[in-house]
Write a protein that holds these residues in place. Sequence first.
Motif, PDB file in Angstrom:
ATOM      1  N   LEU A  29      42.007  50.265  36.236  1.00 28.01           N
ATOM      2  CA  LEU A  29      42.207  48.812  36.310  1.00 28.01           C
ATOM      3  C   LEU A  29      42.763  48.406  37.671  1.00 28.01           C
ATOM      4  O   LEU A  29      42.410  47.342  38.213  1.00 28.01           O
ATOM      5  CB  LEU A  29      43.151  48.359  35.197  1.00 28.01           C
ATOM      6  CG  LEU A  29      42.593  48.459  33.766  1.00 28.01           C
ATOM      7  CD1 LEU A  29      43.681  48.110  32.745  1.00 28.01           C
ATOM      8  CD2 LEU A  29      41.402  47.521  33.609  1.00 28.01           C
ATOM      9  N   ALA A  30      43.667  49.227  38.224  1.00 27.47           N
ATOM     10  CA  ALA A  30      44.243  48.908  39.539  1.00 27.47           C
ATOM     11  C   ALA A  30      43.187  48.907  40.624  1.00 27.47           C
ATOM     12  O   ALA A  30      43.211  48.075  41.554  1.00 27.47           O
ATOM     13  CB  ALA A  30      45.348  49.911  39.868  1.00 27.47           C
ATOM     14  N   LEU A  31      42.226  49.837  40.538  1.00 27.20           N
ATOM     15  CA  LEU A  31      41.169  49.895  41.541  1.00 27.20           C
ATOM     16  C   LEU A  31      40.213  48.706  41.420  1.00 27.20           C
ATOM     17  O   LEU A  31      39.704  48.189  42.434  1.00 27.20           O
ATOM     18  CB  LEU A  31      40.390  51.207  41.400  1.00 27.20           C
ATOM     19  CG  LEU A  31      41.155  52.474  41.791  1.00 27.20           C
ATOM     20  CD1 LEU A  31      40.329  53.719  41.478  1.00 27.20           C
ATOM     21  CD2 LEU A  31      41.527  52.451  43.279  1.00 27.20           C
ATOM     22  N   ARG A  32      39.997  48.272  40.177  1.00 32.08           N
ATOM     23  CA  ARG A  32      39.047  47.160  39.963  1.00 32.08           C
ATOM     24  C   ARG A  32      39.707  45.806  40.190  1.00 32.08           C
ATOM     25  O   ARG A  32      39.028  44.832  40.543  1.00 32.08           O
ATOM     26  CB  ARG A  32      38.498  47.227  38.536  1.00 32.08           C
ATOM     27  CG  ARG A  32      37.632  48.445  38.281  1.00 32.08           C
ATOM     28  CD  ARG A  32      37.058  48.427  36.877  1.00 32.08           C
ATOM     29  NE  ARG A  32      36.225  47.242  36.679  1.00 32.08           N
ATOM     30  CZ  ARG A  32      35.668  46.917  35.505  1.00 32.08           C
ATOM     31  NH1 ARG A  32      35.864  47.703  34.455  1.00 32.08           N
ATOM     32  NH2 ARG A  32      34.924  45.826  35.397  1.00 32.08           N
ATOM     33  N   PHE A  36      45.895  41.935  40.831  1.00 35.50           N
ATOM     34  CA  PHE A  36      46.788  42.094  39.677  1.00 35.50           C
ATOM     35  C   PHE A  36      47.736  43.287  39.861  1.00 35.50           C
ATOM     36  O   PHE A  36      48.906  43.234  39.485  1.00 35.50           O
ATOM     37  CB  PHE A  36      45.964  42.283  38.396  1.00 35.50           C
ATOM     38  CG  PHE A  36      45.328  41.018  37.910  1.00 35.50           C
ATOM     39  CD1 PHE A  36      45.876  39.781  38.227  1.00 35.50           C
ATOM     40  CD2 PHE A  36      44.179  41.049  37.129  1.00 35.50           C
ATOM     41  CE1 PHE A  36      45.296  38.599  37.783  1.00 35.50           C
ATOM     42  CE2 PHE A  36      43.590  39.878  36.673  1.00 35.50           C
ATOM     43  CZ  PHE A  36      44.150  38.642  37.001  1.00 35.50           C
ATOM     44  N   PHE A  37      47.204  44.369  40.451  1.00 37.03           N
ATOM     45  CA  PHE A  37      48.036  45.544  40.679  1.00 37.03           C
ATOM     46  C   PHE A  37      49.178  45.211  41.638  1.00 37.03           C
ATOM     47  O   PHE A  37      50.333  45.581  41.393  1.00 37.03           O
ATOM     48  CB  PHE A  37      47.177  46.679  41.243  1.00 37.03           C
ATOM     49  CG  PHE A  37      47.971  47.891  41.631  1.00 37.03           C
ATOM     50  CD1 PHE A  37      48.527  48.730  40.655  1.00 37.03           C
ATOM     51  CD2 PHE A  37      48.194  48.186  42.963  1.00 37.03           C
ATOM     52  CE1 PHE A  37      49.263  49.831  41.029  1.00 37.03           C
ATOM     53  CE2 PHE A  37      48.931  49.299  43.335  1.00 37.03           C
ATOM     54  CZ  PHE A  37      49.481  50.129  42.358  1.00 37.03           C
ATOM     55  N   LYS A  38      48.848  44.476  42.738  1.00 42.43           N
ATOM     56  CA  LYS A  38      49.887  44.115  43.704  1.00 42.43           C
ATOM     57  C   LYS A  38      50.917  43.180  43.084  1.00 42.43           C
ATOM     58  O   LYS A  38      52.120  43.294  43.357  1.00 42.43           O
ATOM     59  CB  LYS A  38      49.258  43.463  44.931  1.00 42.43           C
ATOM     60  CG  LYS A  38      48.424  44.439  45.760  1.00 42.43           C
ATOM     61  CD  LYS A  38      47.800  43.743  46.971  1.00 42.43           C
ATOM     62  CE  LYS A  38      46.990  44.715  47.809  1.00 42.43           C
ATOM     63  NZ  LYS A  38      46.364  44.058  48.973  1.00 42.43           N
ATOM     64  N   LEU A  39      50.468  42.243  42.235  1.00 42.91           N
ATOM     65  CA  LEU A  39      51.413  41.360  41.541  1.00 42.91           C
ATOM     66  C   LEU A  39      52.334  42.155  40.620  1.00 42.91           C
ATOM     67  O   LEU A  39      53.509  41.845  40.447  1.00 42.91           O
ATOM     68  CB  LEU A  39      50.644  40.307  40.730  1.00 42.91           C
ATOM     69  CG  LEU A  39      49.916  39.219  41.528  1.00 42.91           C
ATOM     70  CD1 LEU A  39      49.066  38.364  40.580  1.00 42.91           C
ATOM     71  CD2 LEU A  39      50.918  38.348  42.262  1.00 42.91           C
ATOM     72  N   GLY A  40      51.771  43.200  40.014  1.00 41.29           N
ATOM     73  CA  GLY A  40      52.556  43.986  39.065  1.00 41.29           C
ATOM     74  C   GLY A  40      53.636  44.827  39.728  1.00 41.29           C
ATOM     75  O   GLY A  40      54.711  45.021  39.157  1.00 41.29           O
ATOM     76  N   VAL A  41      53.365  45.328  40.946  1.00 38.31           N
ATOM     77  CA  VAL A  41      54.305  46.262  41.561  1.00 38.31           C
ATOM     78  C   VAL A  41      55.188  45.617  42.627  1.00 38.31           C
ATOM     79  O   VAL A  41      56.104  46.261  43.134  1.00 38.31           O
ATOM     80  CB  VAL A  41      53.555  47.468  42.186  1.00 38.31           C
ATOM     81  CG1 VAL A  41      52.766  48.211  41.122  1.00 38.31           C
ATOM     82  CG2 VAL A  41      52.647  47.024  43.327  1.00 38.31           C
ATOM     83  N   ARG A  42      54.935  44.364  42.966  1.00 39.78           N
ATOM     84  CA  ARG A  42      55.676  43.789  44.091  1.00 39.78           C
ATOM     85  C   ARG A  42      57.166  43.623  43.794  1.00 39.78           C
ATOM     86  O   ARG A  42      57.979  43.570  44.715  1.00 39.78           O
ATOM     87  CB  ARG A  42      55.080  42.444  44.487  1.00 39.78           C
ATOM     88  CG  ARG A  42      55.242  41.351  43.460  1.00 39.78           C
ATOM     89  CD  ARG A  42      54.655  40.042  43.944  1.00 39.78           C
ATOM     90  NE  ARG A  42      54.825  38.978  42.976  1.00 39.78           N
ATOM     91  CZ  ARG A  42      54.446  37.716  43.182  1.00 39.78           C
ATOM     92  NH1 ARG A  42      53.855  37.389  44.333  1.00 39.78           N
ATOM     93  NH2 ARG A  42      54.642  36.797  42.257  1.00 39.78           N
ATOM     94  N   ASN A  43      57.531  43.493  42.492  1.00 44.28           N
ATOM     95  CA  ASN A  43      58.946  43.314  42.160  1.00 44.28           C
ATOM     96  C   ASN A  43      59.756  44.599  42.308  1.00 44.28           C
ATOM     97  O   ASN A  43      60.989  44.562  42.311  1.00 44.28           O
ATOM     98  CB  ASN A  43      59.096  42.800  40.738  1.00 44.28           C
ATOM     99  CG  ASN A  43      58.794  41.316  40.637  1.00 44.28           C
ATOM    100  OD1 ASN A  43      59.037  40.575  41.589  1.00 44.28           O
ATOM    101  ND2 ASN A  43      58.253  40.885  39.514  1.00 44.28           N
ATOM    102  N   ILE A  44      59.085  45.746  42.392  1.00 44.39           N
ATOM    103  CA  ILE A  44      59.827  47.009  42.525  1.00 44.39           C
ATOM    104  C   ILE A  44      60.614  47.052  43.829  1.00 44.39           C
ATOM    105  O   ILE A  44      61.832  47.285  43.813  1.00 44.39           O
ATOM    106  CB  ILE A  44      58.865  48.208  42.410  1.00 44.39           C
ATOM    107  CG1 ILE A  44      58.275  48.258  40.991  1.00 44.39           C
ATOM    108  CG2 ILE A  44      59.582  49.522  42.730  1.00 44.39           C
ATOM    109  CD1 ILE A  44      57.254  49.359  40.789  1.00 44.39           C
ATOM    110  N   PRO A  45      59.993  46.803  44.995  1.00 52.21           N
ATOM    111  CA  PRO A  45      60.800  46.808  46.229  1.00 52.21           C
ATOM    112  C   PRO A  45      61.649  45.547  46.394  1.00 52.21           C
ATOM    113  O   PRO A  45      62.683  45.583  47.077  1.00 52.21           O
ATOM    114  CB  PRO A  45      59.750  46.927  47.336  1.00 52.21           C
ATOM    115  CG  PRO A  45      58.507  46.342  46.741  1.00 52.21           C
ATOM    116  CD  PRO A  45      58.549  46.682  45.291  1.00 52.21           C
ATOM    117  N   ARG A  46      61.253  44.452  45.754  1.00 56.87           N
ATOM    118  CA  ARG A  46      62.003  43.199  45.934  1.00 56.87           C
ATOM    119  C   ARG A  46      63.287  43.206  45.117  1.00 56.87           C
ATOM    120  O   ARG A  46      64.281  42.592  45.531  1.00 56.87           O
ATOM    121  CB  ARG A  46      61.121  42.013  45.537  1.00 56.87           C
ATOM    122  CG  ARG A  46      59.933  41.795  46.471  1.00 56.87           C
ATOM    123  CD  ARG A  46      58.992  40.725  45.976  1.00 56.87           C
ATOM    124  NE  ARG A  46      59.643  39.419  45.896  1.00 56.87           N
ATOM    125  CZ  ARG A  46      59.037  38.305  45.476  1.00 56.87           C
ATOM    126  NH1 ARG A  46      57.767  38.379  45.085  1.00 56.87           N
ATOM    127  NH2 ARG A  46      59.675  37.158  45.435  1.00 56.87           N
TER     128      ARG A  46
END
Length: 301
Positions: A29-32, A36-46
Amino acid sequence: NTVFGIPAGALAVALTIALTLGLGVVGALALRNRIFFKLGVRNIPRRRGRTALIVVGLMLGTTIISAALTTGDTMSHTIRSAFVEGLGSTDELVSVKGTTLESLEFAEASQRRYFEESKYVRIRDAVAVSPVIDGVAPAIIDDLAVQNRTRRQSEPRVTLVASEPAAFGSFASMSAGGASVSLADLRGDEVYLNEEAADELAARDGDRLSVLAGARLFPFRVRAALDYSGPGNDEAAMLMRLDAAQRILGVPGQIQHVLVSNRGGPISGAKLSDEAMALLRPVVAPLGLEADNAKEDGLER
């Protein structure tokens, strides 16, 4: 061994497969859908603090659950090990009808009853060709007070374990100084002590003992302190020949129990108890005795 009744090994394999499939689906799903993948993981470093708190919380929850399951298995293993240690290879006990067998004491002192040793011979001959039972032995198991006269140390309760030397070999492992020993090596005035009894009496090889049986004191000597595995080993135990025990207890030609061992190990043998009991009941009932599948019941409890 099990988690909610499911074998731990099979569950681990199933969960590993499920995790691999889940990661594969998420990866696909992340590759396709890279947005959405970037939205899902952006809060980890923030929000690193919150992310760390969530991860630690999940780890803590997993640890608590794992510890609870492990503690349950540990307690079960400890209780089972103590029970097996006290009975050794004994899977069934034959005693006088009405004897209550609740623990490795086999019977309360007021309920200990004797019967003729000749009945043991009849039981032994009846099961001699059994494919289930591989050992039968007569036994007296009682609590006696013992004094170490050499070291001036007394113990008010030591479990006496007495049996016929040739038959007892199937029920116990005994060694002293790295060499195997047997009840047959004992003289009439000698005894073995297990490690706990030797510690409580501060006993060494050759020490003089006084054994209180009834209202009389009987002199004995310590032949050796044993590395012992067998009946009564869950507490301080003193082992002697059956004829010596009958002499000091005033019960010549009588015993308290017939020990029965099933084929297999100390735990696997208990699985054959139903077959062994079916064989023993018609043999012992006409003798006024009854068989008790002590180990199977204890392990189930």
